[in-house]
Motif scaffolding. Sequence first.
Motif: not given
Length: 339
Positions: A39-68
């Motif tokens: 259930r925790d995974i499902a909840l987090a995925s709903k939140i991430v899904n919301r952020e992804i769906n807003r990616a084109g409308l907010m400044d959350i797409a593109g590179a973060f500026g660092s490497q993993n």
Amino acid sequence: MDNKDTKIALPVGTTLDRFIMRKQEDFPYATGELSQLLRDIALASKIVNREINRAGLMDIAGAFGSQNVQGEDQQKLDVIANIRFIRAFRNGGEVCTIISEEDEEIIQTGNPDGKYIVAMDPLDGSSNIDVNVSIGTIFSIYRRKSATGCDGDLTDCLQKGVEQVAAGYVIYGSSTMLVYTTGNGVNGFTYEPSLGEFFLSHPDIVTPKTGKIYSINEGGYNSFPQGIKDYVEYCKSNEYSARYIGSLVADFHRNLLKGGIYLYPPTAKAPNGKLRLMYEANSLAFIVEQAGGKATDGKNRIMEIEPTSLHQRCPLVIGSAEMVDKVKEVLTQAEAALV
């Protein structure tokens, strides 16, 4: 009740929560923690899904500026997804330790009594966000080996794939789906955003024994092992369809449902392969085997590989059973020809 009234009264389906409750007796050590973790995974995925769906409308797409830790450029949504899933596991209390593609070291959740270890790729294929291609989350769940009451350690984290108690992925695409297994088959749930719920949409997924789709990045053809080159030519001669999205979850999901094979062989640039054993290959291998398929590194069953490091890489051949067997046959023939 007339026909029109009957349609109005149709049930909406089985929710993920209800399905988990019904299936809890199938879970190893069924005490409720694993149910809550899903259930925790499902909840987090709903939140991430919301952020992804807003990616084109907010400044959350593109590179973060660092490497993993992999040396890959982090996307902003990589960081967001990593934070969201870690927070869900910390707040849930069932997980003591996390392995993430985005972090070099193991992550302690502050829940020393947690019974589970999670290995995850928070956002697979994130470089495709800017062009609106399907991406996903991949996860594996292990039961800790060390005693509770303290942080988890490397012994807990470096377990073979056969020791997974659950694994799954979320695919964020034309619809958002959560697909998972606890070792009793594979089930898929589609997110209904107006209700905020995942509903059972793909019960008891069984992958076809064979297919006509092969997925491989043929841009690396010249540096493939000879056996992989031979298999690609075999596919072409049999007029198989080449389908490669460049997002592991998306390619795997399509092949799981339709029948096909995904290959990421060793290359000159990545002699050990590129995909990570602990939070990509093992997870998907568990799922595909539960659906009737197979997964190998070309010689060994993926889930029997002994892990030696958190971010260990391995080649991956995964998909319909007969197609995987054919790859192994062609690789064996190519090796014999070199003797």
